[in-house]
Design a protein around this motif. Structure first.
Motif: not given
Length: 182
Positions: A129, A132-133, A136, A147-148, A150-153, A158, A161
């Motif tokens: 993860r 990935e972050v 991106m 990013i948040s 797109r990744l639902s976080i 973000v 990470h």
């Protein structure tokens, strides 16, 4: 003009050759600096300082040596000099000593000219993860908010990470520079 011709012209003080090399290598130096720094203004300052140093040292450039490798060495040194100024020296030394317990030999894995490959390797070692972050952010140039979404976080996740990834990269690249300078 080829890179070799540009360097020869630069050595003679040709500003157009300098501008051409700047345009070619600015994105690479900028992206490399972003691995260490999160502030856009700090990154831009580092990039500017790197190219000022290239101009100042133009007489000593060698057409047959890797200009790209030289730029990464200069960039690394400028960034580390900035870190030295901003960190508490004792805390910095403790971090280096604690991280020196790594069980792999960086000198065998990497030569200075292969620094980019080494960074790619370090990025590949990040948790999935986090990797990935980080990609991106750095490769796709997405904002924390994008990013948040797109990744639902959360944006804070973000940010965490990215900060952890940068911390890992800084520590390992600094160790590399220590081992290579011995």
């Amino acid at each position: 003009m080829t890179e070799r011709e540009l360097i020869a012209s630069l050595k003679m003080g040709n500003e157009d050759a300098f501008t051409a090399l700047y345009k070619i290598y600015w994105p690479k130096v900028h992206n490399f600096s972003r691995l260490y720094l999160t502030s856009v203004s700090e990154v831009e300052e580092i990039v500017q300082e790197v190219f000022v140093k290239v101009w100042e040292a133009r007489l000593f450039l060698k057409e047959d040596e890797s200009f790209k490798g030289l730029l990464f060495i200069i960039t690394r040194n400028v960034i580390f000099n900035q870190f030295r100024k901003s960190f508490n020296e004792n805390a910095y030394k403790m971090t280096v000593l604690n991280s020196a317990n790594a069980e792999y030999d960086l000198q065998e894995e990497v030569e200075v000219s292969d620094l980019q490959e080494y960074i790619k390797t370090l990025i590949s070692e990040l948790p999935p993860r986090q990797k990935e972050v980080f990609k991106m952010s750095r490769e796709q140039h997405l904002s924390y908010k994008e990013i948040s979404m797109r990744l639902s976080i959360s944006e804070k996740t973000v940010e965490r990470h990215i900060n952890e990834a940068l911390k890992y990269l800084r520590k390992n690249i600094y160790l590399l520079s220590i081992f290579l300078s011995v």
